[in-house]
Design an enzyme around this catalytic site. Structure first.
Site, PDB file in Angstrom:
ATOM      1  N   LYS A   1      20.965 -16.657 -40.515  1.00 15.60           N
ATOM      2  CA  LYS A   1      21.190 -16.423 -39.091  1.00 15.60           C
ATOM      3  C   LYS A   1      22.547 -16.894 -38.599  1.00 15.60           C
ATOM      4  O   LYS A   1      22.869 -16.691 -37.426  1.00 15.60           O
ATOM      5  CB  LYS A   1      20.069 -17.055 -38.271  1.00 15.60           C
ATOM      6  CG  LYS A   1      18.682 -16.575 -38.626  1.00 15.60           C
ATOM      7  CD  LYS A   1      18.473 -15.076 -38.549  1.00 15.60           C
ATOM      8  CE  LYS A   1      18.379 -14.534 -37.175  1.00 15.60           C
ATOM      9  NZ  LYS A   1      17.682 -13.219 -37.104  1.00 15.60           N
TER      10      LYS A   1
HETATM   11  N1  PMP Z   1      13.421 -15.943 -42.829  1.00 17.03           N
HETATM   12  C1  PMP Z   1      13.916 -16.951 -42.094  1.00 17.03           C
HETATM   13  C2  PMP Z   1      13.805 -18.341 -42.616  1.00 17.03           C
HETATM   14  C3  PMP Z   1      14.514 -16.684 -40.863  1.00 17.03           C
HETATM   15  O1  PMP Z   1      14.994 -17.689 -40.114  1.00 17.03           O
HETATM   16  C4  PMP Z   1      14.569 -15.341 -40.412  1.00 17.03           C
HETATM   17  C5  PMP Z   1      15.145 -15.067 -39.066  1.00 17.03           C
HETATM   18  N2  PMP Z   1      14.184 -15.182 -38.028  1.00 17.03           N
HETATM   19  C6  PMP Z   1      14.027 -14.332 -41.208  1.00 17.03           C
HETATM   20  C7  PMP Z   1      13.478 -14.676 -42.420  1.00 17.03           C
HETATM   21  C8  PMP Z   1      14.004 -12.900 -40.775  1.00 17.03           C
HETATM   22  O2  PMP Z   1      15.287 -12.391 -40.596  1.00 17.03           O
HETATM   23  P1  PMP Z   1      15.573 -11.269 -39.508  1.00 17.03           P
HETATM   24  O3  PMP Z   1      15.368 -11.906 -38.166  1.00 17.03           O
HETATM   25  O4  PMP Z   1      16.983 -10.889 -39.721  1.00 17.03           O
HETATM   26  O5  PMP Z   1      14.632 -10.155 -39.715  1.00 17.03           O
END
Ligand code: PMP
Length: 471
Positions: free
Chosen positions: A44
């Protein structure tokens, strides 16, 4: 000099490392993209930077402004890190199931942290997204990052993660596996790889088993930050604008237990200490690779580090309590009281929308059957006939306590039971030792506990049954 003028140059550009586990060269190689090596420690950072840069460009965020976001943690850390480096204030609203480490990290970056109950319907004004929007509106210079609907989120991955993978694999990548939270990672990375490969790259979403993305009913699960929870009282469950469903060819549901056992193995067998959603993604990637030949190449996104979850997924007591470990079979175990064949039966519990009168009937029926007249209750309304997860059993009711409340005029038979619940019943995982569980139950002054397997309540166990098990 080999130096950087700003920490922000160290966001992204993460390495790909081959996983050894698939083995023997029979299946396709699986390369893991280690997002925990980015400056702020997660996938992120990329959208954190890009969303802030876009807001600066559009004028939505000005010098002296405040960045506000609702997040389970990593987006907050990415935003808070970039905001600190650029001199903005940050306010992060996050659900109470977020790990203590994530909350502490945000505070360390100087962010103001507002913790609110998770598991609310989207329409509830106290839902973290609604609260964050209000805080941004009421703060002079406030800007709501809104990762779920901000095009800069997938765009960050379209511009960085996708091109990195294409370059690092010299265009040989054939499959991308990623979790879906906001959808930013899979949508941006997937779109770039599809375009670069003339549509040849297959994009596979790895999803916690009950998440609605892969067709689950949305009940809560234990892997943080991935998938989509749906409160049964949510009316309009519109998916995030950041999730471009058309980019994803397939979504694989992965049980929490498989995901968590996978990351514990990765840490011990490969030295890869990663978070729960990495376990969901790697479990899916290994399944995908098992069907492929050595000429194909799978890339799996590992979003963050296991250090954020040391008190949970890497803590044996936590894993045992939630029924994710089998335990030491040399001793009588709590699970012996609820044998595997009985675990499919619905757990006796009270729906929080039922009335005191209905609860009394259920409790009297238990008493008549010779059982302890106590029942766990789910303030989160679980669908009828569905096994509640341990995360939903947030209270309990007993015949004694309800009868006393009625006698004292403190409760009426038509009251919702939700207004008269006591503390939750103790719970024990199937792999916990029966002797220790009995001692804990006795110390808590309780006669009945919920037995948890793979995160779900699968039965009730009484002190008498535990004593019988111990002989
Ligand atoms: N895994 C973790 C540990 C995350 O922090 C996130 C982000 N919320 C995700 C997966 C999913 O990523 P995205 O929001 O880009 O779909």
């Amino acid at each position: 000099m080999d130096v950087h003028e700003s920490l922000l140059e160290l966001i992204g550009n993460t390495p790909l490392v081959r996983l050894r586990t698939p083995g023997a060269g029979r299946t396709a190689p699986v390369y893991a993209k280690l997002e925990y090596l980015s400056a702020g420690g997660s996938v992120k950072d990329r959208p954190g930077l890009r969303m802030i840069e876009e807001a600066e460009r559009s004028g939505a965020l000005r010098p002296g402004g405040t960045v506000v976001e609702a997040t389970s943690g990593n987006t907050g850390a990415g935003l808070a890190m970039v905001a600190a480096a650029k001199g903005y204030r940050t306010v992060v609203v996050l659900p109470d199931k977020s790990s203590a480490e994530k909350i502490a990290t945000l505070r360390a970056y100087g962010a103001e942290v507002v913790v609110r109950p998770g598991g609310l319907p989207l329409e509830d004004p106290e839902h973290i997204v609604n609260l964050a929007r209000r805080i941004a509106e009421q703060t002079p210079g406030g800007w709501f990052a809104q990762q779920y609907d901000n095009p800069a989120n997938p765009d960050a991955h379209y511009r960085t993660t996708g091109p990195e993978i294409w370059r690092q694999t010299e265009g040989r990548v054939t499959h991308l596996v990623s979790c879906v939270g906001t959808g930013g990672t899979i949508s941006g990375t997937g779109r770039f790889l599809k375009e670069a490969s003339d549509g040849a790259v297959r994009v596979i979403g790895a999803d916690p088993a009950s998440s609605v993305y892969s067709g689950g009913d949305g009940r809560p699960y234990f892997v943080e930050a991935a998938g989509r929870f749906r409160h049964p009282e949510t009316i309009d469950d519109s998916w995030p604008v950041s999730f471009h469903r058309e980019v994803v060819d397939e979504l694989l549901p992965i049980a929490d237990r498989d995901a968590l056992l996978t990351i514990r193995r990765l840490a011990r067998e490969e030295g890869l200490l990663v978070g729960g959603s990495s376990g969901t993604a790697v479990t899916a990637a290994l399944r995908v690779a098992a069907e492929l030949g050595p000429e194909q190449l799978v890339v799996v996104m590992l979003p963050d580090s296991g250090r954020q979850y040391l008190s949970k997924y890497f803590n044996d007591d936590w894993m045992l309590r939630n029924g994710f470990l089998d335990g030491d079979a040399a001793h009588p175990l709590v699970g012996d009281a609820v044998p595997a064949e009985l675990r499919e039966r619905p757990l006796p519990y009270l729906h929080h929308r039922s009335t005191v009168g209905q609860a009394l009937d259920a409790l009297r029926a238990r008493a008549a059957a010779g059982a302890d007249p106590v029942l766990p209750a789910g303030p989160a309304p679980v669908a009828p006939g569905r096994q509640p997860t341990a995360l939903e059993l947030l209270g309990a009711a007993s015949l004694e306590q309800l009868a006393a409340a009625l006698a004292q005029g403190k409760a009426a038979p038509t009251d919702p039971i939700a207004d008269h619940l006591t503390a939750p019943l103790p719970r024990f995982g199937t792999g916990e030792r029966a002797d220790a569980a009995l001692a804990e139950l006795t110390a808590a002054g309780c006669d009945t506990a919920v037995v948890v397997h793979d995160g779900h309540g699968v039965g009730l166990v009484g002190a008498a049954e535990l004593k019988a098990l111990l002989g």
